[in-house]
Design an enzyme around this catalytic site. Structure first.
Site, PDB file in Angstrom:
ATOM      1  N   ASP A  92      22.435  22.275 -39.262  1.00  0.00           N
ATOM      2  CA  ASP A  92      22.008  21.036 -40.130  1.00  0.00           C
ATOM      3  C   ASP A  92      21.908  21.254 -41.477  1.00  0.00           C
ATOM      4  O   ASP A  92      21.644  22.417 -41.862  1.00  0.00           O
ATOM      5  CB  ASP A  92      21.014  20.278 -39.419  1.00  0.00           C
ATOM      6  CG  ASP A  92      19.780  21.095 -39.419  1.00  0.00           C
ATOM      7  OD1 ASP A  92      19.478  21.968 -40.372  1.00  0.00           O
ATOM      8  OD2 ASP A  92      18.744  20.496 -38.633  1.00  0.00           O
ATOM      9  N   ASP A 267      22.780  16.642 -30.118  1.00  0.00           N
ATOM     10  CA  ASP A 267      21.790  17.849 -30.150  1.00  0.00           C
ATOM     11  C   ASP A 267      20.605  17.491 -29.938  1.00  0.00           C
ATOM     12  O   ASP A 267      20.175  15.975 -30.489  1.00  0.00           O
ATOM     13  CB  ASP A 267      21.845  18.555 -31.434  1.00  0.00           C
ATOM     14  CG  ASP A 267      21.251  18.171 -32.465  1.00  0.00           C
ATOM     15  OD1 ASP A 267      19.975  18.283 -32.868  1.00  0.00           O
ATOM     16  OD2 ASP A 267      21.735  16.936 -33.171  1.00  0.00           O
TER      17      ASP A 267
END
Length: 371
Positions: A92, A267
């Site tokens: 991320d 996720d």
């Protein structure tokens, strides 16, 4: 042309199953990515994570840039070598953690400045720096643009401001990323729960052009029903031939409902976080192993599972480990939960391929415990 080919093998309504082909291996979709925040999926070895059937894991830019630092990971050969995970890694951008964890975050057009939650040290994250950390230093396979994720509920004006800044940062991220072999860049749709803002965000991202597209700004407190309302329209705004990634989601029912609406990747920290707190996810919903009713239950969590944690240990033993605060209890429940989430995505892939996803969805929802 996308960095990694995305081949859709079958569709069933809006649901689809396929393969994202990366240089480090295929990612079968729908895919659930275990979260390896600080270069580890908490409580598990990479061998255990691999054994669950996970094709890809997620690493966290914010945590790794603070400790041990991205530069150190790079000197040690990159994130894959550092943590001994040879399959794909998605990182991320660090933006969400900056907004949610740092002591002070100041967002400007140029960057976000923040203080570390660890030691108070000051840092600046720009779209360009986020790309450098992810792509060059950590060496991730799928890189995320830096974006601004606003808290929920958000007023329309504030959501528009963050969405438009995210789009501008998306362009800067794309320019910094450039043309790369063996790495992909995903853009992030924002807009909170406002349909017209989601549409504008998607249009701006598509004009820039990304290898994949994420749906950001959900699972931030709006609840399951409100999230599903956004997913009724938001995924369809994104290119059909690129993977769609719903960030930070979620519970099994969230995954099933999102897949029904065209989402491919997920996720969430939930499986390991639940495992560390005595909670196991099963086909009938979540159960709390602290509960006294399991004290003499000699049945396993899932006797049909290939995962040893699911099929080799009794609920009574797991209850004992949790009550005694033994580390093994956290390990086994985390392992089981990750395996369960992988089994769920595998079941959805099979149902879509066989044209029976809607039946699977109805039966799954009917089995879930309420209350």
């Amino acid at each position: 042309m996308a960095a990694f080919p995305f081949e859709i093998a079958a569709t069933d309504g809006a649901a689809r199953t396929g393969v994202l082909k990366t240089t480090r291996g295929d990612i079968r979709t729908p895919a659930f990515m275990p979260v390896g925040t600080a270069a580890t999926v908490k409580a598990l070895t990479v061998e255990q994570v691999r054994s669950t059937g996970a094709d890809i894991i997620l690493g966290n830019t914010y945590h790794l840039m603070l400790r041990p630092t991205a530069e150190r990971v790079a000197r040690l050969g990159g994130l894959h070598k550092f943590m001994r995970w040879e399959r794909p890694i998605l990182t991320d951008s660090g933006g969400f953690q900056v907004m949610s964890l740092s002591k002070i975050a100041k967002v400007t057009e140029e960057s976000v400045a923040f203080q570390s939650h660890i030691d108070g040290s000051k840092h600046v994250l720009t779209p360009e720096r986020s790309i450098e950390i992810q792509a060059d230093l950590l060496g991730s396979d799928i890189v995320m643009q830096l974006d601004e994720c606003v808290a929920w509920p958000a007023e329309e004006g504030r959501a528009r401001q963050a969405m438009q800044l995210s789009a501008r940062w998306g362009k800067r991220s794309k320019d910094a990323f450039g043309a790369r072999e063996g790495q992909a860049l995903f853009g992030i749709q924002q807009g909170s729960t406002f349909e017209h803002l989601r549409k504008e965000s998607a249009e701006r991202l598509i004009e820039i052009g990304f290898d994949g597209y994420a749906l950001g700004g959900l699972a931030v407190g709006e609840g399951h029903e409100a999230m599903c309302e956004v997913l009724d329209y938001a995924p369809a705004m994104l290119p059909v031939d690129r993977p769609r990634y719903l960030m930070g989601v979620g519970k099994p029912i969230d995954l099933v409902e999102a897949v029904a609406r065209g989402v491919d990747m997920f996720d969430c920290v939930l499986p390991t976080r639940s495992g560390r707190h005595g909670q196991a996810w099963t086909w009938e919903g979540a159960i709390n192993l602290k509960n006294a009713r399991f004290a003499e239950d000699d049945t396993p969590l899932d006797e049909t599972s290939d995962c040893p944690a699911s099929s080799h240990y009794s609920k009574a033993y797991l209850h004992h480990l949790v009550k005694a605060e033994e580390i093994l209890g956290q390990v086994l429940l985390s392992w089981h939960n990750i395996a369960h989430f992988q089994a769920l995505t595998a079941a959805m892939r099979g149902a879509i391929a066989e044209g029976r996803f809607e039946q699977f969805r109805r039966e799954f929802k009917a089995r879930q415990r309420t209350g």
